[in-house]
Design a protein around this motif. Structure first.
Motif, mmCIF file in Angstrom:
data_model
loop_
_atom_site.group_PDB
_atom_site.id
_atom_site.type_symbol
_atom_site.label_atom_id
_atom_site.label_comp_id
_atom_site.label_asym_id
_atom_site.label_seq_id
_atom_site.Cartn_x
_atom_site.Cartn_y
_atom_site.Cartn_z
ATOM 1 N N UNK A 1 27.568 41.536 38.976
ATOM 2 C CA UNK A 1 27.981 40.488 38.081
ATOM 3 C C UNK A 1 29.430 40.727 37.745
ATOM 4 N N UNK A 2 30.193 39.690 37.697
ATOM 5 C CA UNK A 2 31.593 39.851 37.320
ATOM 6 C C UNK A 2 31.956 38.819 36.273
ATOM 7 N N UNK A 3 32.941 39.137 35.500
ATOM 8 C CA UNK A 3 33.453 38.226 34.496
ATOM 9 C C UNK A 3 34.868 37.888 34.925
ATOM 10 N N UNK A 4 35.027 36.689 35.531
ATOM 11 C CA UNK A 4 36.336 36.317 36.050
ATOM 12 C C UNK A 4 36.824 37.357 37.039
ATOM 13 N N UNK A 5 38.005 37.874 36.824
ATOM 14 C CA UNK A 5 38.573 38.885 37.708
ATOM 15 C C UNK A 5 38.259 40.302 37.237
ATOM 16 N N UNK A 44 26.952 36.727 40.747
ATOM 17 C CA UNK A 44 27.052 35.902 39.552
ATOM 18 C C UNK A 44 28.476 36.051 39.035
ATOM 19 N N UNK A 45 29.145 34.923 38.834
ATOM 20 C CA UNK A 45 30.509 34.927 38.323
ATOM 21 C C UNK A 45 30.515 34.115 37.034
ATOM 22 N N UNK A 53 32.105 27.288 28.923
ATOM 23 C CA UNK A 53 31.770 28.505 29.648
ATOM 24 C C UNK A 53 31.217 28.100 31.010
ATOM 25 N N UNK A 54 31.527 28.859 32.035
ATOM 26 C CA UNK A 54 31.087 28.542 33.393
ATOM 27 C C UNK A 54 30.323 29.731 33.973
ATOM 28 N N UNK A 55 29.217 29.418 34.640
ATOM 29 C CA UNK A 55 28.446 30.417 35.366
ATOM 30 C C UNK A 55 28.277 29.906 36.792
ATOM 31 N N UNK A 56 28.533 30.770 37.772
ATOM 32 C CA UNK A 56 28.347 30.427 39.183
ATOM 33 C C UNK A 56 27.449 31.466 39.833
ATOM 34 N N UNK A 115 27.536 30.611 52.838
ATOM 35 C CA UNK A 115 26.840 30.712 51.564
ATOM 36 C C UNK A 115 26.892 29.430 50.768
ATOM 37 N N UNK A 116 26.059 29.392 49.737
ATOM 38 C CA UNK A 116 26.011 28.259 48.821
ATOM 39 C C UNK A 116 26.458 28.724 47.444
ATOM 40 N N UNK A 117 26.971 27.797 46.673
ATOM 41 C CA UNK A 117 27.407 28.059 45.314
ATOM 42 C C UNK A 117 26.732 27.052 44.400
ATOM 43 N N UNK A 118 26.058 27.537 43.367
ATOM 44 C CA UNK A 118 25.510 26.688 42.320
ATOM 45 C C UNK A 118 26.184 27.101 41.027
ATOM 46 N N UNK A 119 26.687 26.135 40.294
ATOM 47 C CA UNK A 119 27.371 26.452 39.053
ATOM 48 C C UNK A 119 26.965 25.509 37.944
#
Length: 138
Positions: A1-5, A44-45, A53-56, A115-119
């Protein structure tokens, strides 16, 4: 899991129903796992902005075909992709309903080269407000 950079752990504050939002997280993670090959990666980003707030959730599967993309959030829709497990066709539909009810948006797309991205994006609680310092909302 990362938070931004960054690699450190941080909270994202939103005004919402924790149980329902857990369903969204669980569904997107399960989909990412089911669509990734063995040994693949699901990332998870999270990102925080002043008003939302954004989650991907990004998987390492084959991605989403152009024909499937417009139908992913429809009731009972099941794609013809590389799934390791079959579902009911309700997960993404219900996730969209939950995010809509929280005044947010949810989307899907492809992550290149694979890959796929869901956000999803939800309105943020101002930083001065949290579980210890409640704020008024309209």
């Amino acid at each position: 899991m990362s938070y931004g950079e960054s690699d450190f752990r941080r909270s994202l504050w939103v005004n919402g129903d924790a149980v329902q939002l857990q369903h969204v997280f669980a569904n997107l993670l399960t989909n990412g796992i089911n669509h990734s090959p063995r040994g693949g990666k699901v990332e998870i980003v999270m990102a925080s902005y002043s008003s939302y707030q954004v989650v991907k959730v990004i998987d390492s599967g084959l991605g989403i075909t152009a024909d499937e993309l417009p139908h992913l959030f429809e009731h009972f829709y099941q794609g013809n992709g590389d799934r390791q497990a079959k579902g009911s066709g309700l997960g993404l539909y219900l996730s969209r309903q939950i995010i809509d009810a929280h005044r947010g948006i949810i989307w899907a797309g492809n992550k290149f080269p694979q890959g796929a991205l869901f956000g999803f994006r939800l309105p943020a609680i101002p930083e001065k407000c949290n579980q210890f310092i409640p704020c008024e909302f309209s």
